[in-house]
Design an enzyme around this catalytic site. Structure first.
Site, PDB file in Angstrom:
ATOM      1  N   LYS A   1       0.838  -1.216   0.000  1.00 15.95           N
ATOM      2  CA  LYS A   1       0.000   0.000   0.000  1.00 15.95           C
ATOM      3  C   LYS A   1       0.871   1.264   0.000  1.00 15.95           C
ATOM      4  O   LYS A   1       0.643   2.184  -0.780  1.00 15.95           O
ATOM      5  CB  LYS A   1      -0.934   0.017   1.230  1.00 15.95           C
ATOM      6  CG  LYS A   1      -1.891  -1.163   1.295  1.00 15.95           C
ATOM      7  CD  LYS A   1      -2.857  -1.062   2.461  1.00 15.95           C
ATOM      8  CE  LYS A   1      -2.227  -1.226   3.833  1.00 15.95           C
ATOM      9  NZ  LYS A   1      -1.639  -2.566   4.091  1.00 15.95           N
TER      10      LYS A   1
ATOM     11  N   ARG B   1     -10.588   0.074   7.480  1.00 16.13           N
ATOM     12  CA  ARG B   1     -10.188  -1.304   7.795  1.00 16.13           C
ATOM     13  C   ARG B   1     -11.333  -2.113   8.374  1.00 16.13           C
ATOM     14  O   ARG B   1     -11.144  -3.296   8.666  1.00 16.13           O
ATOM     15  CB  ARG B   1      -9.063  -1.275   8.838  1.00 16.13           C
ATOM     16  CG  ARG B   1      -7.682  -1.142   8.258  1.00 16.13           C
ATOM     17  CD  ARG B   1      -6.735  -0.941   9.409  1.00 16.13           C
ATOM     18  NE  ARG B   1      -5.565  -1.732   9.267  1.00 16.13           N
ATOM     19  CZ  ARG B   1      -4.411  -1.277   8.777  1.00 16.13           C
ATOM     20  NH1 ARG B   1      -4.292  -0.030   8.401  1.00 16.13           N
ATOM     21  NH2 ARG B   1      -3.370  -2.059   8.697  1.00 16.13           N
TER      22      ARG B   1
ATOM     23  N   ARG C   1      11.574  -6.196   6.231  1.00 17.62           N
ATOM     24  CA  ARG C   1      11.505  -4.769   6.558  1.00 17.62           C
ATOM     25  C   ARG C   1      11.822  -4.542   8.036  1.00 17.62           C
ATOM     26  O   ARG C   1      12.477  -3.572   8.394  1.00 17.62           O
ATOM     27  CB  ARG C   1      10.132  -4.191   6.225  1.00 17.62           C
ATOM     28  CG  ARG C   1      10.111  -2.675   6.386  1.00 17.62           C
ATOM     29  CD  ARG C   1       8.774  -2.068   6.066  1.00 17.62           C
ATOM     30  NE  ARG C   1       7.753  -2.623   6.910  1.00 17.62           N
ATOM     31  CZ  ARG C   1       6.443  -2.448   6.730  1.00 17.62           C
ATOM     32  NH1 ARG C   1       6.023  -1.725   5.707  1.00 17.62           N
ATOM     33  NH2 ARG C   1       5.572  -2.983   7.542  1.00 17.62           N
TER      34      ARG C   1
ATOM     35  N   ARG D   1      11.032  -1.395  12.228  1.00 15.32           N
ATOM     36  CA  ARG D   1       9.631  -1.093  12.540  1.00 15.32           C
ATOM     37  C   ARG D   1       9.110  -2.093  13.584  1.00 15.32           C
ATOM     38  O   ARG D   1       9.221  -3.309  13.403  1.00 15.32           O
ATOM     39  CB  ARG D   1       8.778  -1.119  11.257  1.00 15.32           C
ATOM     40  CG  ARG D   1       7.355  -0.659  11.526  1.00 15.32           C
ATOM     41  CD  ARG D   1       6.576  -0.411  10.261  1.00 15.32           C
ATOM     42  NE  ARG D   1       5.220  -0.928  10.395  1.00 15.32           N
ATOM     43  CZ  ARG D   1       4.257  -0.772   9.518  1.00 15.32           C
ATOM     44  NH1 ARG D   1       4.486  -0.094   8.400  1.00 15.32           N
ATOM     45  NH2 ARG D   1       3.059  -1.284   9.728  1.00 15.32           N
TER      46      ARG D   1
ATOM     47  N   ARG E   1      -1.513  -9.426  13.006  1.00 11.04           N
ATOM     48  CA  ARG E   1      -1.993  -8.432  12.026  1.00 11.04           C
ATOM     49  C   ARG E   1      -2.706  -9.128  10.869  1.00 11.04           C
ATOM     50  O   ARG E   1      -3.736  -8.651  10.385  1.00 11.04           O
ATOM     51  CB  ARG E   1      -0.808  -7.608  11.484  1.00 11.04           C
ATOM     52  CG  ARG E   1      -0.292  -6.583  12.488  1.00 11.04           C
ATOM     53  CD  ARG E   1       1.139  -6.159  12.191  1.00 11.04           C
ATOM     54  NE  ARG E   1       1.319  -5.407  10.974  1.00 11.04           N
ATOM     55  CZ  ARG E   1       2.511  -5.220  10.387  1.00 11.04           C
ATOM     56  NH1 ARG E   1       3.606  -5.745  10.906  1.00 11.04           N
ATOM     57  NH2 ARG E   1       2.594  -4.503   9.304  1.00 11.04           N
TER      58      ARG E   1
END
Ligand code: AP5
Ligand code: MG
Length: 197
Positions: free
Chosen positions: A14, A90, A129, A135, A146
């Site tokens: 995204k 969401r 990532r 992160r 998630r």
């Protein structure tokens, strides 16, 4: 205003595709994840609350999230000729709230881009990532949560936006440039690229 929702599971691309779309269509980007991470970095009251949910891979409650979105829209995107909504809505209540919010501002959602990526690839991207950027929610335990939350609470939006005749299903497991080409082939007929305006 031309407004796009970019939609899909954690790690589907995204943010990556939003960067490209901003440039092509001259839109303002609102990533609710980025808004929340900014609050966490500044240790605001909202950041403290958001951190509890994000670190467990859970969604921020709808009422709070809808307020944050409305505030961001009015403060950051007032002059924008269109917005890319990345990570919002969401849930179905968020989708209904977005429609109402945009209607009150004389506009609407014009297209929804749904990026489809197999789960094993999503997990690999997010783990990588996490290693590269640190992160905090990119660790295996939180990634699994998630993805579970995405399947349970967010996927019903596909049906909602399909019924609204706004949903464009895009394969997101190609190179970023190939994915972008596929998105553009759907959006160019709807929005003129910025340089042609
Ligand atoms: P958010 O920040 O929105 O996270 P997310 O949905 O989990 O998605 P990501 O940002 O991880 O992935 P992405 O799809 O943007 O992919 P990206 O381009 O970065 O939300 C975080 C949290 O905030 C939520 O869990 C929730 O707690 C809270 N929250 C946010 N919005 C909320 C809301 N509306 N309601 C309630 N709570 C909310 O790509 C990922 C990686 O893959 C990158 O390293 C990238 O370089 C790579 N990559 C991208 N595309 C490709 C490609 N085509 N090929 C190879 N690699 C690629
Ligand atoms: Mg993102």
């Amino acid at each position: 205003m031309n407004n796009i929702v970019i939609f899909g599971a954690p790690g589907c691309g995204k943010g990556t595709q939003s960067e490209k779309l901003i440039e092509r269509y001259g839109l303002h980007h609102i990533s609710t994840g980025e808004v929340l991470r900014d609050h966490i970095a500044r240790d605001t009251d909202l950041g403290k609350v958001a951190n509890q949910y994000i670190s467990e891979g859970k969604l921020i409650p709808d009422e709070l999230m809808i307020d944050i979105l409305a505030h961001t829209l009015d403060n950051e995107a007032k002059e924008a000729k269109g917005v890319i909504f990345d990570g919002f809505p969401r849930t179905l209540p968020q989708a209904h709230a977005l429609k109402k919010m945009l209607k009150e501002r004389g506009t609407d959602v014009h297209a929804v881009i749904g990026l489809e990526v197999p789960e094993d690839i999503l997990v690999d991207r997010l783990i990588n990532r996490g290693i590269q950027t640190g992160r905090a929610d990119d660790n295996l335990e939180t990634i699994k949560k998630r993805l579970e939350v995405y399947h349970d609470q967010t996927t019903p939006l596909k049906g909602y936006y399909t019924d609204e005749k706004l949903y464009h299903d895009i394969a997101g497991d190609k190179t970023p440039d190939e994915v972008f080409e596929d998105i553009v082939s759907r959006l160019d007929p709807i929005f003129c690229p910025a340089e042609e305006k």
